[in-house]
Each structure stands twice: as C-alpha cells, then as structure tokens.
Enzyme design. Structure first.
Site: not given
Length: 494
Positions: A79, A154, A178
């Site tokens: 990420k 997210s 997330s």
C-alpha cells in the site's frame, strides 16, 4: 503458460522449494497480468518492475546457493502509505506526488528481509481517508467483480490487486476498517492485527492511535504468510509492544480441519446491535448462513452485548479527524511534498500549498478535527469522545468474558457504484461495524462467506488482544470446509 495467479502462497512456497518454477518466472507472470489488465482496475500507482525482476533473479541465485528462507522470491506489493526507499510514496495524494522516501518503513524492511519481491505501490484513498478508493489523486480503483463499482477503501488498491490475480498477497493499513471493508467488497481475506503488534515506523500516519498495518490474501493462510514476518517489537516505534511473535503459519497448518467438529468448544459471540437497520437483506442472509456453518463445524453461537454502533461511529469521527488534523499539519509546502507556485509570502505559501495539495475529503477531515480540538470545544467533544472510547473497550472486554471470538457483518452492503451520489455521512456509515475494533485496539479479519446480488460478502471475526493466531486458524477451518474463498471474478479466471 502456468496460471501462477491461481496458486495460494502455500503452493508458491512449495513450488519454489521444489524448484517447480523460479521467482523470475513468477514475477514475469504477475507483471504480464498487471500490464495487460490493470488498465481496467487502476490498482497500482507505481510499478517497480525493473527492481522486482532484479530482486527475483537475486532470489533465485540465493536459493541455488542454499538460502533456505521459505518466502524467498514470493511476489507481493505495498500500500502506498508505507515508505519504500528510492521509490515514490505518495499516500494517494497530490501533496506527496513527488516524494521519494529516503528510508524503508519497518514493515517494508521486515518483508524484504523475509525474501518477498515487491512489484510496486498500490492505490489508496488519499492519506487513507475514505471507504471507497475514489478519493485518490491517481484516480478511482475499480472493483474486479464489477468495474462499475468501488473496491472499498482506503486499501482498495491492495484488495483489488489480490482479487484480480495481480499479486498473491499485499500489505494494507486499517484505521477504521480500511483492510476489512475492501476485503469484503473484493471477496478476499484481510486481517488488521492488534494495535502495537506491527510497527508503524515509516507508515504515513492518518490517526496515530488507530492506524495499524495488516495483510490481504485469498485465504487466511495467505494472510498469515505475509503477516508473520511483519510482526515484532520495533524500538523506532513508541507504540510497538515488546512481546514474543506468534508462529502464525505453523499454528494454521497444525489445525484440525477434517474432523466432524473441528471447532468444538469455540464460542462465537453475536450482537443484536450488528443486525439492525441499514444492513442489506442479502448481506444478512450470507452472514446468517456463515454463522450456521460455524455451528455445524462445532462452534457455539452465544449472544453478547456491544456498544451501540451509532455511538461508536460518532466517537470515531471525532477522534480520527482530530488526530489527522495534528498529523497532517507537517505538510506545509516547506520541507517536502507539494509546493504552490510563486507564493506572495509565507502565509500564501502555507495556505495555497495545503489548499491545492490536499483533496476535498482530506480537507473536510482536517477541518472537522481542528474544530474538535479548538478552544471551547476540546472538552465538549474531544475529551468526551476519549471517555466514551474507554467505555467501548470495556464493553468488548465484557463481551469476551462470554465468548472467544465476536462475529459480525464486515460491511452493511456489498460494493456500491462508482460515483454514486452518497453524502459523506452516508459513506461514513459504511464503517459502522469495523471502527469499534480500532478504538479498542483489537485484532479482526474479514473473510468471504457468500454473494449478494452477484457481489462478495465478508464476515468479520473480532478477537481478543493478541489473538491473531486464533482468528486466522478459525477462518482457515471455515475455508477448509467451504469454497467461497475460491470464487474469482471473470478477470482473474483466465
């Protein structure tokens, strides 16, 4: 051509050990899929393919020379809020569009030391603030099950990349759901560990008392393979807890999955508060069926009481933006990141750099947080929310006196349409089942348990502090006796 993207991490580990294929072959295969298909998904921000191929070739040479690390040469991706030395780390924001980190996050360092090969950096909601991955400076990520829908956020790029067969596993971060919510939306497994289990050093902060890095994979076992080397004490992180690491993979592989009642003696708590208004009827059917399967496997379902999710939601959306307001104050156009052109003076530099560099959702949360921390409101809002947070923790601890694990829907709905005209408050309600876990610092995972209108549904399992092994093993037993985790979107079937 071998369809390497259909293999589990366990299969890949065995294949590399047996010399059935090489890391170079694996890496080239996944790079080819990303080049061919990610235009439909937009899961990657930065493709670090040249370095990946070089590292894969090095891994193959090290294996030939006798290096026995089991994960040596396994592809993955990070990420884009985890700092990676010499590679762009944007956090999905214009503010950091040109930031090349001079150091590695501890998570990145630990994963590299285990031998994983990183293919690049994955798309995300800007500064991890979002539940749909539409709030990225680099464009929305599309759900591989239906590219007109969101993947969740997210960590949507991570979940979508794993579901698409672009990588076997990926890192994510979870501040209020997330990892778990995009895992649910994309039909993969994702785990958020206990707060303090994984170092936050080098992870760009959203809300420091809530953020925690975790993993995505097709299965609980895949997640464990990546999570295990991530864990451990780090003296560079003041919130890191010094306690022995668990043998997550060995615990799962040792689990009984074939007896009549492999989960006999396990108590799973279910709270009525998690099945109230707002829960999609088709999602509830899948969740109820999953709970019935857990009973069939020997678990006992018991009723527990949990803080009203509406109270939890309000508490989170006071505390998280307050911490974000403080954390993001460093992005001012002076030291690094985006700087406005031709500022008239210092005030203009600060104002325009932040106004132009941050997206709408980030600015909304900064304003909310600044308001909650401002003179005259600090006691009325922020301090009160901290007191409620303590009560939320106590409610979880009381519930765990009656059960080993708490189960709930991961999200109240399946993935919704891209660009759907939801107001921010409605989007925030998508976190209603996940945020309590972050406020309490507990571990939790989501694993696929069915479909609702052709879209994946995830079940959330919440554990006691430091119970990652129990959570992963419980989910593994379920997955050994069902096939929901084997379902693939059309894009990943070829």
């Amino acid at each position: 051509m071998t369809q390497f993207h259909h293999l589990s991490v366990h299969d890949i580990v065995q294949g590399l050990a047996n010399k059935s294929f090489s890391s170079h072959e694996l890496t080239e295969h996944f790079i080819g899929r990303i080049d061919k298909l990610d235009g439909q998904i937009n899961s990657f921000i930065t493709r670090d393919f040249d370095n990946a191929i070089a590292h894969a070739k090095t891994a193959d040479k090290l294996r030939a020379d006798g290096d026995a690390r089991p994960l040596l040469g396994v592809p993955m991706a990070h990420k884009d809020n985890l700092c990676t030395k010499g590679v762009l780390t944007t956090c999905g924001s214009k503010m950091l569009h040109n930031f090349v980190s001079p150091y590695n996050a501890t998570v990145v360092e630990n994963i590299a030391s285990a031998g994983f090969v990183s293919l690049g950096k994955l798309n995300m909601d800007e500064f991890a603030m979002g539940s749909d991955n539409e709030k990225s400076y680099y464009g929305a990520v599309h759900n591989p099950w239906d590219t007109t829908r969101v993947p969740g956020g997210s960590s949507g790029g991570s979940a979508a990349a794993v579901a698409s067969g672009f990588i076997p596993v990926a890192t994510g971060s979870d501040t209020g759901g997330s990892i778990r919510q995009p895992a649910s939306f994309c039909g993969v497994t994702g785990i958020k560990p206990t707060y303090g289990r994984v170092s936050r050093y080098g992870m760009i902060a959203y809300a420091s008392s809530l953020d925690q890095a975790g993993t995505f994979g097709k299965t609980a076992l895949d997640c464990a393979y990546l999570l295990e080397p991530m864990t451990g004490y780090d003296n560079k992180d003041a919130t890191s807890i010094n306690r022995p690491t668990d043998s997550l993979v060995a615990d799962i592989l040792a689990a009984d999955t074939t007896s009549d009642k492999p989960l006999a003696g396990k108590k799973i708590g279910v709270a009525k508060a998690y099945f109230g208004a707002g829960l999609d009827g088709e999602v509830e059917k899948s969740i109820r069926a999953a709970l019935a399967k857990y009973e069939e496997l020997g678990a006992q379902i018991v009723e527990v009481d949990i803080t009203d999710p509406a109270i939890t939601l309000a508490t989170y959306y006071l505390l998280a933006p307050a911490e974000a307001s403080s954390n993001l104050s460093r992005f001012d156009g002076v030291r690094f990141g985006y700087r406005c052109e031709n500022p008239k003076d210092l005030a203009d530099l600060y104002t325009r750099s932040r106004s132009e560099g941050f997206g709408e959702e980030v600015k909304r949360r900064i304003i909310m947080g600044t308001y909650a921390l401002s003179a005259g409101y600090f006691d009325a809002y922020y301090i009160k929310a901290q007191k409620v947070r303590r009560l939320i923790v106590e409610d979880f601890l009381k519930a765990f006196e009656k059960c080993d694990i708490i189960a709930s829907p991961t999200a109240p709905t399946p993935a919704y349409k891209l660009g759907e005209s939801l107001d921010p408050a409605s989007i925030y309600l998508g976190d209603v089942y996940t945020i309590g876990v972050n406020l309490a610092g507990l571990p939790a995972l989501s694993h696929p348990v069915g479909m609702a209108n052709g879209l994946p549904v995830g079940l959330q399992l919440i554990g006691k502090h430091w119970a990652e092994s129990e959570l992963l093993t419980t989910a593994h037993v379920y997955q050994a006796n069902t096939d929901f985790h084997q379902a693939k979107p059309e894009l990943a079937k070829d």
